[in-house]
Motif scaffolding. Structure first.
Motif, short mmCIF file in Angstrom:
data_model
loop_
_atom_site.label_atom_id
_atom_site.label_comp_id
_atom_site.label_asym_id
_atom_site.label_seq_id
_atom_site.Cartn_x
_atom_site.Cartn_y
_atom_site.Cartn_z
N HIS A 170 0.83 -1.20 0.00
CA HIS A 170 0.00 0.00 0.00
C HIS A 170 0.87 1.26 0.00
N ALA A 171 1.89 1.27 0.87
CA ALA A 171 2.77 2.44 0.96
C ALA A 171 3.51 2.69 -0.35
N LEU A 172 3.97 1.62 -0.99
CA LEU A 172 4.70 1.77 -2.26
C LEU A 172 3.77 2.19 -3.39
N ALA A 173 2.62 1.52 -3.51
CA ALA A 173 1.71 1.79 -4.63
C ALA A 173 1.09 3.18 -4.51
N GLU A 174 0.81 3.62 -3.30
CA GLU A 174 0.21 4.93 -3.09
C GLU A 174 1.16 6.05 -3.53
N ARG A 175 2.46 5.72 -3.52
CA ARG A 175 3.49 6.69 -3.92
C ARG A 175 4.23 6.19 -5.15
N ALA A 176 3.49 5.55 -6.06
CA ALA A 176 4.08 4.98 -7.27
C ALA A 176 4.89 6.02 -8.02
N ARG A 178 7.65 7.24 -6.99
CA ARG A 178 8.48 8.00 -6.05
C ARG A 178 9.41 7.05 -5.31
N VAL A 179 10.68 7.38 -5.24
CA VAL A 179 11.66 6.55 -4.54
C VAL A 179 11.49 6.75 -3.04
N LEU A 180 11.36 5.63 -2.32
CA LEU A 180 11.22 5.66 -0.88
C LEU A 180 12.41 4.96 -0.23
N THR A 181 13.00 5.59 0.76
CA THR A 181 14.11 4.96 1.47
C THR A 181 13.56 3.88 2.39
N ILE A 222 8.52 -3.63 -8.44
CA ILE A 222 9.15 -2.98 -7.29
C ILE A 222 10.66 -2.98 -7.56
N LYS A 223 11.15 -1.83 -7.97
CA LYS A 223 12.53 -1.72 -8.40
C LYS A 223 13.42 -1.23 -7.26
N THR A 224 14.61 -1.76 -7.22
CA THR A 224 15.59 -1.33 -6.22
C THR A 224 16.35 -0.13 -6.75
N VAL A 225 16.45 0.89 -5.92
CA VAL A 225 17.29 2.05 -6.23
C VAL A 225 18.51 1.91 -5.34
N ARG A 226 19.61 1.47 -5.92
CA ARG A 226 20.78 1.08 -5.15
C ARG A 226 21.24 2.18 -4.20
N GLY A 227 21.44 1.77 -2.95
CA GLY A 227 21.93 2.69 -1.94
C GLY A 227 20.86 3.60 -1.35
N ILE A 228 19.62 3.50 -1.87
CA ILE A 228 18.56 4.39 -1.37
C ILE A 228 17.37 3.59 -0.85
N GLY A 229 16.69 2.85 -1.73
CA GLY A 229 15.51 2.13 -1.29
C GLY A 229 14.78 1.50 -2.45
#
Length: 237
Positions: A170-176, A178-181, A222-229
């Motif tokens: 829910h948290a990820l999809a609601e902010r689709a 947007r990179v989240l740490t 759900i993609k990984t942003v290396r070093g961030i989230g």
């Protein structure tokens, strides 16, 4: 001061240390938590399936069947939040517990007040009462989330998610987009008051990817942003 919990919460506590189990149960019951104790893992599994508690409190070091296996057996049958409690608090053990399907992990000796707070938090989330429910559905590509009913539909099929996995998705999809740490995800899903560690988020994201059919080596959802989230990438769905 602990918040007042007006709705009774029920748990099954699977713990072979009878003294600790009785002391913990006495404290929890004094705070409106109904506790069913089981010192034998098989009896504990049967109690969970029979009573459908709000939360399962599960010791790791159990006779004959350890807590990891009990957790896996329960997770194959129910989506009830599982909190593991154990004297083995190393990160490797916590990760193994989460990979086995646990929602949370509390090392011994634990604070009874913290345990109560975690039980209440998981029970509220499981009931969909963690906060004011969003009235609108979230649509992100092929994913539809109904926060009120706590249902997630992907590609026309309902996903079988634990309470933690639902809240994380829910948290990820609601902010689709947007990179989240990891720290932001911990705050969004669990609340900053809970102890957390980076690997816990990684484990739950791995579970979500499997359930979404996402390639772990080359994820497109759900993609990984290396070093961030992480980022929920609807443009690739």
């Amino acid at each position: 001061m602990m918040p007042v919990e007006r709705t009774s919460t029920s748990i099954v506590f699977i713990e072979d240390d009878e003294k600790l189990a009785r002391l913990t149960a006495r404290y929890l019951e004094s705070h409106n938590v109904r506790v069913t104790l089981a010192t034998d893992p098989r009896e504990g599994i049967a109690a969970v399936l029979r009573e459908h508690p709000d939360v399962v409190l599960l010791d790791l070091m159990l006779p004959e069947i350890d807590g990891f296996e009990v957790c896996q057996r329960l997770r194959a049958r129910v989506h009830t939040p599982i909190i593991m409690v154990t004297a083995r608090g190393e990160e490797a053990d916590r990760v193994m517990g989460l990979e086995g399907g646990a929602d949370d992990y509390l090392p011994k000796p634990f604070s009874a007040r913290e345990l109560l707070a975690r039980i209440r938090a998981h029970a509220r989330r499981a009931r969909g009462l963690a906060g004011p429910p969003a009235e609108r559905q979230i649509v992100a590509g092929s994913l539809t989330i109904d926060p009120c009913a706590r249902r997630a539909i992907f590609g026309g099929m309902e996903l079988a998610l634990t309470t933690y996995e639902f809240d994380l998705l829910h948290a990820l999809a609601e902010r689709a987009g947007r990179v989240l740490t990891r720290e932001q995800l911990v705050d969004l899903v669990r609340g900053s008051a809970d102890e957390a560690f980076d690997r816990s988020i990684d484990v739950h994201v791995s579970h979500l990817r499997k359930k979404l059919g996402d390639d772990p080596k080359n994820p497109r959802i759900i993609k990984t942003v290396r070093g961030i989230g992480y980022v929920f990438a609807i443009d690739r769905m």
